[in-house]
Design an enzyme around this catalytic site. Structure first.
Site, PDB file in Angstrom:
ATOM      1  N   ASP A 306       0.831  -1.213   0.000  1.00 16.27           N
ATOM      2  CA  ASP A 306       0.000   0.000   0.000  1.00 16.27           C
ATOM      3  C   ASP A 306       0.861   1.256   0.000  1.00 16.27           C
ATOM      4  O   ASP A 306       1.982   1.264   0.513  1.00 16.27           O
ATOM      5  CB  ASP A 306      -0.922  -0.002   1.231  1.00 16.27           C
ATOM      6  CG  ASP A 306      -0.143  -0.109   2.530  1.00 16.27           C
ATOM      7  OD1 ASP A 306       0.842  -0.880   2.573  1.00 16.27           O
ATOM      8  OD2 ASP A 306      -0.490   0.585   3.497  1.00 16.27           O
ATOM      9  N   GLU A 307       0.304   2.308  -0.547  1.00 15.67           N
ATOM     10  CA  GLU A 307       0.820   3.680  -0.392  1.00 15.67           C
ATOM     11  C   GLU A 307       2.319   3.807  -0.666  1.00 15.67           C
ATOM     12  O   GLU A 307       3.007   4.551   0.037  1.00 15.67           O
ATOM     13  CB  GLU A 307       0.520   4.182   1.032  1.00 15.67           C
ATOM     14  CG  GLU A 307      -0.959   4.237   1.324  1.00 15.67           C
ATOM     15  CD  GLU A 307      -1.269   4.647   2.756  1.00 15.67           C
ATOM     16  OE1 GLU A 307      -2.105   5.535   2.925  1.00 15.67           O
ATOM     17  OE2 GLU A 307      -0.694   4.059   3.694  1.00 15.67           O
ATOM     18  N   SER A 308       2.797   3.146  -1.701  1.00 14.32           N
ATOM     19  CA  SER A 308       4.222   3.278  -2.040  1.00 14.32           C
ATOM     20  C   SER A 308       4.403   4.503  -2.934  1.00 14.32           C
ATOM     21  O   SER A 308       4.832   4.404  -4.080  1.00 14.32           O
ATOM     22  CB  SER A 308       4.709   2.017  -2.759  1.00 14.32           C
ATOM     23  OG  SER A 308       4.700   0.938  -1.875  1.00 14.32           O
TER      24      SER A 308
END
Ligand code: ACM
Length: 503
Positions: A306-308
């Site tokens: 997530d959220e890279s």
């Protein structure tokens, strides 16, 4: 006859025939059945009522527990309370769930303790019913995790996802990379103390979960959410990448920005990435996955994803394709947050965890659907209904608001098969995550989790349609959980929407 709001049961069973009156709990009642479930029942009844029943040494008694694979589905059970109690589990888990239901039927009134009479047939709608605990932003001890297992398994959850690494800390010892816990575990959010699980600690959690019919899913969040890895092994990570939202939020909250190689104490996301083009990164991933797989009896290893925001898309795709393949090589099924579905060649069979909203935004639905195209399936954690770390009301002291403000009714009224355009059979089930930025203690965790986890338990377990599978019934049944939670010292939020009962 099935009456609306008739029985104090959550999650709602498949079929309940309400019996006539109560079966008094006699001090001399004996429990028949040699499984561990009998011991669990004796302890739980004693904690509730002060009455300690005996285990029958012959085959006669008033509370009969047995397993019969012909009599009920896997995880299912039948339960009859008349002048005696009989619970027949389709398997050991079904017997355990039948006992949880019996404990909900145990009530005190002016005549003392008794079981409400009923005839119940039950089995889960979804095979996968999960909760997640974030032990990175704040760390929770083995005993605290066990308490979380006690309270969630009583609602028939059968998976515990542990979020074991993030920017704020690394929480599981890895023999081949010992500096992770030596150097990157001692801090947590905003200066709170950190901690980590030794392998023996972790085995203890896994074994305790198994006794409560829960499988533990370990998550190592990659390639972003990896600042802590760089505190231990700077050569594995890129320098922090600031994004506008990180800068604005850090300023608004007065939180520090990430500094390479130093522990990060804020809550900001999207600034960290492992090095995608260094072979040593994949040696690291393989070693960590192998050691986690050795500790994990269940089929899944979660690799995050997530959220890279600081990882270029092509690099992200390359990384998650390799990381999912490594999990398969190590004999496990990869699980990942839905962003991983952006990569074309993720390992076949990878399971996605959808954390977008109930009305999907941007590319989220397409990313989730790609897991199904690759022969995998999906777990639904829609953030605007199933996230346990959102506030109940705008002024609630704990929790965040970025996904939504989620009162108990909003947590209850959603349908996991209607969020995405995928076949119903692609939905494995539901998971309710608790992110721990604002929860410093397990009591604070519980105040966000309860009662909303009970709403997710019913969404995951109960039939989709039934007369009582509705808010007006649920809120009354939920109110009847209060005496059980009080007896177990579960620190629930007494939301105004719910008519809480005292016994
Ligand atoms: C997530 O909430 N970042 C999965």
């Amino acid at each position: 006859m099935v009456l609306p709001h008739s029985m104090p049961l959550v999650p709602l069973p498949v079929s309940v025939i309400v019996g006539d009156g109560r079966m008094p709990l006699s001090q001399t009642a004996r429990i028949v059945g040699d499984s561990a479930v009998a011991a669990h029942l004796i302890v739980a009844i004693a904690r509730r009522s002060g009455i300690r029943l005996a285990h029958s040494s012959d085959a006669t008694g008033e509370i009969l527990l047995r397993i019969d694979a012909e009599a009920a589905a896997p995880e299912g059970y039948t339960l009859t309370v008349a002048d005696s109690v009989e619970i027949v589990g389709g398997d050991e888990a079904g017997l355990f769930y039948g006992v949880q239901t019996l404990l909900q039927l145990l009530r005190e009134d002016d005549d003392g303790w008794a079981f409400l009479r009923a005839e119940i047939t039950d089995a889960p709608r979804f095979a996968r019913r999960g909760v997640m605990l974030d032990v990175t932003r704040h760390f929770f001890s083995v005993d605290e995790v066990k308490k979380f297992i006690d309270s969630t398994s009583a609602l028939k959850f059968n998976h515990l996802h542990l979020h074991l690494s993030d920017d704020q800390g690394w929480r599981i010892h890895i023999d081949s990379w010992p500096k992770l816990t030596e150097l990157a575990s001692s801090t947590a959010s905003l200066g709170a103390p950190g901690g980590f699980y030794s392998k023996d600690d972790y085995r203890e959690i896994v074994a305790y979960a198994a006794e409560h019919h829960m499988l533990v899913i370990p998550e190592i969040d990659l390639p972003g959410h990896t600042h802590a890895i760089g505190v231990a092994y700077p050569e594995l990570v890129e320098d922090p990448v600031m994004n506008d939202s990180l800068l604005a939020e850090s300023e608004r909250l007065g939180q520090p920005l990430p500094v390479a190689g130093e522990p990060y104490l804020g809550w900001g996301v999207g600034h960290s990435s492992v090095r995608i083009h260094e072979e040593r990164t994949y040696d690291f991933v393989r070693d960590v996955v192998r050691e986690l797989a050795e500790l994990t009896p269940g089929p899944y290893i979660h690799i995050g994803g997530d959220e890279s925001l600081g990882t270029p898309q092509a690099d992200f795709d390359l990384f998650v394709e390799r990381a999912t393949a490594i999990v398969v090589d190590e004999g496990k099924i990869p699980l990942a947050w839905h962003e991983v579905g952006a990569a074309k060649d993720i390992a076949e069979g990878t399971v996605g965890q959808y954390w977008g909203k109930t009305t999907p935004e941007g590319t989220h639905a397409a990313e989730a659907a790609h897991f199904v195209e690759r022969g995998g399936s999906l777990i639904m954690s829609a953030a605007d209904v199933a996230y346990l770390d959102m506030k109940y009301t705008a002024d609630y002291p704990l929790g965040l608001t970025w996904a939504a403000i989620i009162d108990v009714r909003a947590a209850y009224e959603w349908e996991p098969t209607e969020v995405l355009d995928v076949p119903d059979t692609a939905i494995l089930g539901v998971e309710a995550p608790l992110w721990s930025e604002t929860t410093r203690t397990i009591d604070e965790v519980e105040r966000l989790v309860f009662p909303r986890a009970a709403a997710q338990a019913e969404v995951a377990w109960s039939p989709r349609t039934a007369p009582e599978r509705a808010w007006e019934s649920f809120r009354v049944r939920l109110g009847s959980m209060a005496p059980l939670w009080k007896a177990e010292h579960v620190d629930f939020h007494p939301a105004d929407e719910i008519p809480w009962s005292t016994r």
